[in-house]
Design an enzyme around this catalytic site. Structure first.
Site, short mmCIF file in Angstrom:
data_model
loop_
_atom_site.label_atom_id
_atom_site.label_comp_id
_atom_site.label_asym_id
_atom_site.label_seq_id
_atom_site.Cartn_x
_atom_site.Cartn_y
_atom_site.Cartn_z
N ALA A 82 0.85 -1.20 0.00
CA ALA A 82 0.00 0.00 0.00
C ALA A 82 0.88 1.25 0.00
O ALA A 82 0.60 2.23 -0.71
CB ALA A 82 -0.93 -0.01 1.21
N HIS A 83 1.96 1.24 0.78
CA HIS A 83 2.90 2.36 0.78
C HIS A 83 3.54 2.53 -0.60
O HIS A 83 3.64 3.62 -1.12
CB HIS A 83 3.99 2.14 1.84
CG HIS A 83 3.56 2.48 3.23
ND1 HIS A 83 2.72 1.67 3.97
CD2 HIS A 83 3.87 3.53 4.03
CE1 HIS A 83 2.53 2.23 5.16
NE2 HIS A 83 3.21 3.36 5.23
N ARG A 84 3.94 1.41 -1.15
CA ARG A 84 4.60 1.45 -2.46
C ARG A 84 3.65 1.97 -3.55
O ARG A 84 4.04 2.77 -4.40
CB ARG A 84 5.09 0.04 -2.82
CG ARG A 84 6.03 0.00 -3.99
CD ARG A 84 6.49 -1.43 -4.27
NE ARG A 84 7.49 -1.88 -3.31
CZ ARG A 84 8.80 -1.64 -3.44
NH1 ARG A 84 9.25 -0.96 -4.47
NH2 ARG A 84 9.66 -2.09 -2.55
N GLU A 94 7.69 6.23 4.49
CA GLU A 94 6.80 6.85 5.48
C GLU A 94 6.83 8.38 5.46
O GLU A 94 5.80 9.03 5.66
CB GLU A 94 7.12 6.32 6.89
CG GLU A 94 5.91 6.28 7.81
CD GLU A 94 4.86 5.25 7.40
OE1 GLU A 94 3.99 5.59 6.59
OE2 GLU A 94 4.93 4.10 7.88
#
Ligand code: SF4
Lengths: 202, 299
Positions: free
Chosen positions: A36-38, A88
């Site tokens: 999801a971050h990527r 982040e």
């Protein structure tokens, strides 16, 4: 008295917090980890959940699908937050998330973003996955099921979810950096003392 | 296939036992954690110990895996050469894993290497992992089941030292790994150390060391002395539960050893997290069994 953070979290709620403080969360807590971050940062895809003023959880749960199409949270514990360090800072800047829950420490980029955007990182005790699951009242939405169960964004309604131990505050402090330094300082003299008793090869 | 009913019976018992150990910690681990909780003075650490105990209580009552990471399943087998199901054991334990994965439910943690696909069954090439020890003359089997979680497996390391580095070098290796990589492995940890001839013999012994009770001592006086020195020394570092500082760092240090080459000291570390999910079960030839790791179990 229990310190409870309620979503939407405001800057003022966080400014008085210091590393080592214990808080609890009431409101929405969305699981959000590696892919999801990527997707947000590298692939520039919009997150399907608005987490502005909200909280994310670095976690990959065991979820049970119920016959009526709803989902039940069986077991949900934190995963190592450090894996998300690469993304982040940008994640905080773009999404306006206020509370990041995970396991272990994070690095200098996250500390910087927490200071700049008034956000905090907190530790939920690893391995306490049933305790955490029982504090999830309901899974209200879920997104990106194509990522598989652990990586799906599970949007949880939680009540007094914790203990959450503040590990990065809004003032640039990181509890794990301080702790690691202390451990390394203590290590040397202890080892020297032990070694004297270990000369078994004569 | 005249033994079919026996095979089914043992598969069923091992499936239930594998499922069981994912939900309840062994008695030595529970006792140790109560002891560490009593010694603790840091309020933050006490809070975490209490959360851990509450979690185990809830896992037991709700019959759910106490940690969401139910690991890669490993079986450490000490089997008598005359055990009637010796030839069937591999199939029995593989099927036991499949069933426990469905029933637990256990998280799907077997990723086929190179294909890089999760098999979705917790079985794959050589997984569950079986470690064999054949006992000449015996006709029963003792099996240790272990769930190797990701976080607590990560600190694992092996290295071959030169004899000049001595046991002092072994201590340094243990301290370096635990103070750097042990913090994210959900301490208080059980540290298994292998001291042996080569990297892989030491590695294997370090994992066998984790199957010993947390409070046990090596029967070899110098090894027992070293266990105590390392345990006390690591505790003095004060890593505390979750690395958030406290009176202790470890539940214990267990050392297993073999003879070595005059020119080498193989050393390895395996770590178990506070949620050290292992179980020991002992079968007789007629498949009557006794569970040695947990109390009051009904499968
Ligand atoms: S290290 Fe152990 S307790 Fe922590 S998350 Fe992994 S398996 Fe669970």
């Amino acid at each position: 008295m229990k310190k409870i953070l309620t979503v939407p979290i405001k800057d003022e709620d966080l400014e008085s917090l210091n590393v080592g403080d214990i808080v609890y969360l009431t409101g929405i807590l969305t699981t959000c980890r590696d892919v999801a971050h990527r997707r947000l940062i590298e692939h520039k895809r919009e997150l399907p959940v608005d987490v502005r003023g909200g909280a994310i959880f670095h976690a990959g749960p065991i979820v049970r699908a119920l016959p009526d199409g709803e989902f039940e949270m069986v077991s949900i514990g934190p995963t190592t937050s450090m894996r998300m360090e690469k993304f982040e800072k940008e994640f905080i800047a773009q999404t306006g998330v206020k509370l990041i829950v995970g396991k272990g420490g994070m690095g200098p980029d996250t500390v910087e973003a927490c200071q700049e955007h008034k956000a905090v990182h907190a530790v939920f005790p690893g391995g306490c996955a049933v305790l955490a699951a029982t504090m999830v009242e309901e899974i209200v939405e879920s997104h990106w099921h194509d990522l598989g169960m652990p990586e799906t964004l599970w949007v949880n309604k939680v009540k007094e979810f914790g203990p959450l131990i503040i590990s990065i505050d809004t003032k640039g402090n990181n509890i794990f950096t301080t702790n690691k330094k202390a451990f390394n300082e203590r290590k040397g003299p202890i080892l020297e003392r032990i070694k004297k008793e270990l000369s078994f090869i004569k | 296939m005249t033994q079919q009913p026996n095979v089914l019976e043992m598969t069923n018992i091992m499936a239930k036992f594998t499922d069981y150990i994912g939900k309840r910690l062994p008695k030595d681990v529970i006792k140790k954690q109560e002891e560490l909780r009593r010694q603790e003075t840091n309020p933050l650490a006490i809070k975490i110990y209490d959360a851990m105990a509450e979690n185990q209580d809830k896992a037991d009552k709700l019959s759910r895996p106490s940690c969401q990471d139910t690991g890669v399943i490993q079986y450490f087998i000490s089997v008598g050469a005359g055990f009637p199901l010796l030839g069937e054991l591999e199939e029995i334990l593989r099927n036991a894993t499949l069933i426990a994965t469905e029933e637990g439910p256990l998280r799907h943690n077997a990723v086929e290497t190179f294909e890089e696909k999760n098999t979705g069954t917790n079985t794959g090439s050589n997984i569950p992992w079986l470690d064999w020890e054949i006992i000449p003359g015996g006709d029963g089997v003792t099996i240790d089941v272990y769930m190797a979680g990701g976080g607590c497996t990560l600190p694992g390391a092996a290295k071959v030292l030169m004899p000049g580095e001595g046991y002092e070098g072994v201590a340094e290796f243990v301290f370096d790994i635990i103070t750097s990589r042990g913090i994210n492995a959900c301490p208080p940890l059980l540290v298994g150390v292998g001291v042996s001839a080569t990297a892989e013999t030491a590695a294997k012994l370090s994992k066998r060391a984790l199957m010993r009770p947390v409070d046990s001592d090596s029967p070899i006086p110098n090894a027992a002395k070293m266990e105590k020195l390392l345990t006390d020394g690591l505790n003095e570092v004060g890593i505390g539960p979750q690395g958030l500082t406290g009176k202790n760092s470890v539940m214990g240090v267990n050392i297993e050893s073999s003879a070595r080459h005059p020119s080498t000291i193989g050393v390895a570390i395996s770590t178990g997290c506070w949620s050290h999910r292992r179980g020991k079960i002992k079968f007789k030839a007629d498949l009557s069994y006794e569970i040695l790791s947990h109390e009051g179990v009904s499968l």
